[in-house]
Scaffold this motif. Sequence first.
Motif, PDB file in Angstrom:
ATOM      1  N   GLY A   1     -10.893   7.385  -4.883  1.00 17.27           N
ATOM      2  CA  GLY A   1     -10.408   5.793  -3.655  1.00 17.27           C
ATOM      3  C   GLY A   1      -9.667   6.735  -3.165  1.00 17.27           C
ATOM      4  N   VAL A   2      -8.828   7.809  -2.614  1.00 20.24           N
ATOM      5  CA  VAL A   2      -7.897   7.588  -1.745  1.00 20.24           C
ATOM      6  C   VAL A   2      -8.502   7.954  -0.563  1.00 20.24           C
ATOM      7  N   ARG A   3      -8.364   7.769   0.564  1.00 24.34           N
ATOM      8  CA  ARG A   3      -8.613   7.542   1.624  1.00 24.34           C
ATOM      9  C   ARG A   3      -7.813   9.150   2.738  1.00 24.34           C
TER      10      ARG A   3
ATOM     11  N   LEU B   1      -6.120  -1.992   7.269  1.00 24.95           N
ATOM     12  CA  LEU B   1      -6.451  -1.680   5.639  1.00 24.95           C
ATOM     13  C   LEU B   1      -5.758  -2.100   4.854  1.00 24.95           C
TER      14      LEU B   1
ATOM     15  N   LYS C   1       0.858  -1.670  -0.172  1.00 30.43           N
ATOM     16  CA  LYS C   1      -0.267   0.070  -0.205  1.00 30.43           C
ATOM     17  C   LYS C   1       0.588   1.321  -0.241  1.00 30.43           C
ATOM     18  N   SER C   2       0.778   2.070  -0.596  1.00 27.16           N
ATOM     19  CA  SER C   2       0.914   3.874  -0.299  1.00 27.16           C
ATOM     20  C   SER C   2       0.762   4.733   0.231  1.00 27.16           C
TER      21      SER C   2
ATOM     22  N   ASP D   1      -2.489   5.094  -0.733  1.00 22.24           N
ATOM     23  CA  ASP D   1      -4.033   4.533  -1.042  1.00 22.24           C
ATOM     24  C   ASP D   1      -4.340   5.490   0.053  1.00 22.24           C
TER      25      ASP D   1
END
Length: 124
Positions: free
Chosen positions: A80-82, A124, A5-6, A49
Amino acid sequence: MPERKSLLAIIELGGYPNLMPVYQRLGFDADLVTTQRKAKAWLKKKQPDVIVAEYNFQTDFRDRSSNLETLAAVLQRYPGVRLLVLYPPEHEASFRQCREHHAVWKAIPFPVTEQKIEQALALL
């Protein structure tokens, strides 16, 4: 092997521990920038992410009330970015107003601790 994840951390004010080791321990490829301008440039190249950003209420901004409004405008292109926001409790009322207009996934009041960050990001 699953893709890592990023995470993009935007630290403009600080005042809490270095959280990069926490992000890495949780399996994130984490990058750090120190201004909204640098974050905007970073987002032109990558889509994380999660973004961890601070809420910085400013009464002297000409056309906005905080630093998050610039970021929120950019994030409209990346639904889609949290967005995880760290905020000072004394600005909770203005932050609440900001949240009415901008998508915030989770928020953590100061003082920010590694444990609070781990709890927010663990699933996540």
